[in-house]
Enzyme design. Structure first.
Site, short mmCIF file in Angstrom:
data_model
loop_
_atom_site.label_atom_id
_atom_site.label_comp_id
_atom_site.label_asym_id
_atom_site.label_seq_id
_atom_site.Cartn_x
_atom_site.Cartn_y
_atom_site.Cartn_z
N CYS A 124 0.84 -1.21 0.00
CA CYS A 124 0.00 0.00 0.00
C CYS A 124 0.87 1.26 0.00
O CYS A 124 1.41 1.65 1.04
CB CYS A 124 -0.92 0.00 1.22
SG CYS A 124 -1.96 1.47 1.31
N CYS B 231 -0.61 4.17 2.09
CA CYS B 231 -0.42 4.02 3.55
C CYS B 231 1.03 4.28 3.96
O CYS B 231 1.28 4.92 4.98
CB CYS B 231 -0.77 2.61 4.01
SG CYS B 231 -2.19 1.86 3.23
N ASP B 232 1.97 3.78 3.18
CA ASP B 232 3.36 3.73 3.66
C ASP B 232 4.33 4.64 2.91
O ASP B 232 5.49 4.77 3.32
CB ASP B 232 3.90 2.29 3.57
CG ASP B 232 3.09 1.34 4.45
OD1 ASP B 232 2.55 1.80 5.46
OD2 ASP B 232 2.99 0.15 4.10
#
Ligand code: NAP
Length: 315
Positions: free
Chosen positions: A136, A139-140
């Site tokens: 992701c 997200c990261d």
């Protein structure tokens, strides 16, 4: 544990499930959506959606997911987020849905569980998940400011996410096993123009290497006879395709090739009253709009199934 009744249970709160919920609720069925995370499904982790009609400037996947969920709720659907379904049982045309929050008896079920990312099964992948290996970028990505990362894959997801990662990373290595990308042409054009993306053609990652408990490099093998290389980097983002999330129904319904649920154009599966919509049942185009369309169709059929069921019972 108490049991609750619902007319149509929709498993999965992505575009297919939320559109099914909108249509089912407007058809005046008691409609419950079960979603294991935030309503929106896979699109929640997509930075920008540019190909869903009606939004000329594009919008974030999280915004679109939220709008779809609100619209379904306004029309009467009940959305149970963070409530994974653990089992579905079918008996006499009716269903028991066992969720973390409780057991539901449903007159019909629409399975819209989508897909999960494919794992590569290479050394270091599992060991360094969450410590440099990610599925992701939204997200990261911010964890890799001014660092080098790689993206594995050549499809829409890999190319889109590689571009997103250039906001943070100093260099994004796009590693693809062939000499041509699979992604949509307009995405490819943008990637080719982006100085921060370096494409490694005809290469596969055979190992994620770590030092001090985090990713430090990947081992690259050539698919065209070139020597092996070690590429130092801090993050590995894997977008090597998807597999259908059909395990909940694998023992009750017919599955087709690669584990996709076999469903006809109306979303009907081999079990009466159990419908499937969206990516879990789709070999073809996997887009927000096709998932939404399949969700609408499945809800329409599920409503007909409930009407037929009521008519039979009242005889
Ligand atoms: P995909 O289209 O199946 O692409 C997967 C990529 O990973 C391919 O390039 C494939 O290589 C590569 N790959 C597969 N197994 C591999 C392995 N073991 N090692 C190395 N590489 C491997 O998957 P996706 O990009 O996740 O997209 C899934 C679906 O969602 C598609 O239908 C896509 O169109 C859709 N989607 C659309 C959008 C959008 O419209 N903006 C965004 C994201 C996803 P080969 O090319 O050699 O097979």
């Amino acid at each position: 544990m108490d049991t609750e009744h619902t007319g149509i249970a929709i498993i999965g709160g992505g575009p297919a499930g939320l559109t099914a919920a909108l249509y089912a609720a407007r058809g005046r069925a008691k409609t419950t959506v079960f979603e294991r995370g935030i309503p929106g499904g896979q699109i929640v982790t997509t930075d920008r959606i540019e190909n869903y009609p009606g939004f000329p400037e594009g919008l974030s996947g999280a915004e679109l997911g939220d709008l779809m969920a609100r619209q379904a709720e306004i029309h009467g659907a009940i959305i149970k987020g963070f409530n994974p379904v653990e089992a579905i049982e079918a008996a006499d045309g009716h269903f028991t849905v066992v969720s973390e929050e409780g057991v539901f008896l449903a007159d019909a079920v629409i399975l819209a569980t989508g897909t999960t990312p494919r794992k590569l099964g290479i050394p270091g992948e599992a060991e360094f998940t969450g410590r440099g290996v990610s599925w992701c970028a939204t997200c990261d990505g911010a964890l890799y400011r001014d660092k080098e990362v790689c993206v594995i894959g050549g499809g829409d997801a890999a190319v889109e996410e590689a571009m997103f990662l250039t906001r943070f990373a100093s260099q994004v290595h796009l590693i693809h096993r062939r000499d041509a990308l699979r992604a949509t042409k307009c995405l490819q054009e943008r990637a080719f123009l982006n100085d921060k993306i370096k494409i490694h053609w005809n290469r596969v990652v055979t190992e994620v290497i770590g030092a001090n408990d985090k990713v430090s490099a990947v081992r690259l093998a050539s698919t065209s006879g070139e020597p092996e290389e070690i590429l130092p980097l801090a993050g590995v983002f894997i977008f090597a395709g998807i597999i259908p999330a059909s395990e909940l129904v694998e023992n009750i319904v017919e599955l087709g090739g690669m584990g996709y649920v076999s469903a006809d154009v109306y979303g009907k599966t081999s079990v009466p009253g159990l419908f499937a919509a969206g990516d879990v049942a789709s070999f073809g185009l996997k887009q927000v709009i096709t998932a939404a369309s399949k969700g609408a169709q499945a809800a329409f059929e599920a409503l007909k199934y409930l009407d037929e069921d009521t008519a039979t019972r009242s005889k």
